[in-house]
Design an enzyme around this catalytic site. Sequence first.
Site, mmCIF file in Angstrom:
data_model
loop_
_atom_site.group_PDB
_atom_site.id
_atom_site.type_symbol
_atom_site.label_atom_id
_atom_site.label_comp_id
_atom_site.label_asym_id
_atom_site.label_seq_id
_atom_site.Cartn_x
_atom_site.Cartn_y
_atom_site.Cartn_z
ATOM 1 N N ASP A 275 0.873 -1.174 0.000
ATOM 2 C CA ASP A 275 0.000 0.000 0.000
ATOM 3 C C ASP A 275 0.915 1.230 0.000
ATOM 4 O OD1 ASP A 275 -2.140 1.718 -0.002
ATOM 5 O OD2 ASP A 275 -3.210 0.720 1.607
HETATM 6 C C1 NOJ Z 1 -4.007 3.959 0.085
HETATM 7 C C2 NOJ Z 1 -5.206 3.070 0.216
HETATM 8 O O1 NOJ Z 1 -5.154 2.355 1.433
HETATM 9 C C3 NOJ Z 1 -5.343 2.083 -0.914
HETATM 10 O O2 NOJ Z 1 -6.564 1.408 -0.784
HETATM 11 C C4 NOJ Z 1 -5.233 2.779 -2.241
HETATM 12 O O3 NOJ Z 1 -5.432 1.872 -3.286
HETATM 13 C C5 NOJ Z 1 -3.863 3.443 -2.313
HETATM 14 N N1 NOJ Z 1 -3.771 4.423 -1.261
HETATM 15 C C6 NOJ Z 1 -3.613 4.103 -3.658
HETATM 16 O O4 NOJ Z 1 -4.368 5.230 -3.809
#
Ligand code: NOJ
Length: 743
Positions: A275
């Site tokens: 993430d």
């Molecule tokens: C953080 C989020 O937790 C995740 O779900 C998302 O896909 C990413 N950022 C990218 O934007």
Amino acid sequence: MVRNLISIAVVALTTAISVFAQQTEEQRVESLLQQMTLQEKIGQLNQLSVGGFDQNTAGMMRSGLVGSILNECNPKVLNRYQKAAVEESRLGIPLIISRDVIHGFKTMFPIPLGLAATFDPELVQQGARISAVEATASGIRWTFSPMLDIARDPRWGRIAEGSGEDTYLDTQMGVAMVKGYQGEVIDQTSMAACVKHFVAYGAAEGGRDYNSTGVSERTLRNVYLPPFEACVKAGAMTLMTSFNDNDGIPSTGNGFLVNDVLRGEWGFEGFVVSDWASISEMINHGYAENNKHAGELAFNAGVDMDMMSYSYISHLEELLNEGKVSMEAIDNAVRSILRVKFRLGLFENPYIDEDKVESAFYSAEALEAARKSAVESAVLLTNNGVLPLDKSKVKTVLVTGPMADAPHDQLGTWTFDGDPAHTVTPLKAIKQLYGNDVKVIYEPGLTYSREFNDDGIAKAVKAAKKADVILAFMGEEAILSGEAHSLVDITLKGDQRKMIEALHATGKPVVLNIMAGRQLVLDHEVAHSDAILYSFHPGTMGGPAIAQLIFGDETPSGKTPVTFPKHVGQVPLYYNHNMTGRPANGREEMLHEIPLRAGQTSLGMTSYWLDCPFAPEFPFGYGLTYTTFEYGATAVGAAEVGTDGVLKVKATLKNTGKKEATEVVQLYVRDLVGSVTRPVRELKGFQRVTLAPGESREVVFELDIQDLAFYGKDMVKKVEPGKFQVWIAGDSASGVLAEFEVK
Ligand code: NOJ
């Protein structure tokens, strides 16, 4: 001579191309890998966020130092970056362009929690396909969806992004989305799915986003992991690790989960992305000393691509030289990323046709699917008969409330690209569709959901006196749910409760429509209204869907995908909790019933709260419609069945009312005695059944006994023989049970 040479060259080139085309995906991956320098390999593992075109980033692409980008979706900019990677770099490896397309790209569908309320995986698959068609036209070939996090705590803002509390429902919805995004056949409209967040992220302590979790391996395997496994088996090309630390280990550094379970046990062949900065955040967790150490931990745990930690690009070479990561592991990570790029056809078609982008958006088919999804996702929670409105009797309606005309907010969280100018709000739809049948007065009362405004309320009350029915659109603005938007108070915000009370006091019927990113506590609303239609955040076409439901041109069929608590203090409250030693039995005494200075009473010694009943406001799987359905007793095809058998379970469903409607018929099972305690009920199947007034149908489920397997005391997944109860019912709290024994 020259001509001969040219024709020899042409033949050689054509042969090379056709040999290349005939090569299997694996051969193509291998032959490319052979040509790559270490730097180019590490570059493939690097994902960057970009906003607009800048020469530095393009320069990195020319040097083969970027494998993927996120957050940009201007086709012109994307084509320029892609050109830098494909035509101006040594090996011409295309970028995989990603974005959070969560419940629609341009045409916004209901938020995923609302989609789960449809209990209609086919429709959800169709919606995901439409999202892929719209997004891929803009060059997005990879979405960070579906979010499979089981969520049992509505304080957690991200409950909006998933399918709720139940493993089976979450699995059906997740698989439908994977199939929809990627397409049954991989072509240029295929968008790789990314199942996330691996894992247990939804169990954040206190419902506070990014918080630690403490889910045991058994509960992981029985509750949290099955949707991931099913989506991997359905072909999901990628997976994202989560932010949380579970039982002390940050997911992004958890080799047991990624290497052993995902790859080893399930045979996952796609790639794993971290993430956002979750590699470097292992420093904050106190799990890594610095970004280099974090990279080592993540890489060795099996995370192939680094989203925005700059850890791999800065330190992986050094880590290799120090013998802390292996060349073999780097090669494998590169292989899994290249494999997805080949599979998507990016090498053949890296560019966006800029002339065709706009025409892919907001098609009639997309808008109709969004409308249908919003119809099916709305749950009728209460109704004293006021709904559907009778156009022959109702002459004037008051449309009021902060969500009646909120084009941005009804789209819900994760709306990057959906344009509010395309949103059809309830106000607009009621005027358009029913403006000739009834007089529509609009007086919002409150202009946004958190507003305190006595004057506004007074105006709405005054207007209500001129109307036959009050249609009050309440709820949460989009920003009250989603990532990092958790709450402790899950009642309606601002002056909404006050306003509902004032409207109710006029004596006019109050129909509440609630748009929200989570299940809210609704005790007050139940007491001060005549009907509640709960539509979550319904998306672009929410207005027509809700208007048609209110006026009876559509009938509600949604069911709650989560338990609605009576009080936030009951949370986490979910239907499939384990059997306790002292289950509540409905005879508990409440605080006000206990006499002063009494000793302990005999009735109170069960698992409940003195100041709140054990039961929820609305159970999981619950929802009314404009007819009544009667369930006959559940019957089983055989009293005994083998562990490899299939058991027929059936019940007669009758439409006992006056309208045709669709019922979501649900199959629940309870394993009476296990080597570990088991849930009081577990959903094992559902069917949407449409019946005309007076019509009955025998609804049959084929229960595969292997679907009763779980990880018991010995942590081996198997069916434990013994007695079971089974229900066919309209929700998780009703039904007449039958019994069977697994031998
Ligand atoms: C953080 C989020 O937790 C995740 O779900 C998302 O896909 C990413 N950022 C990218 O934007």
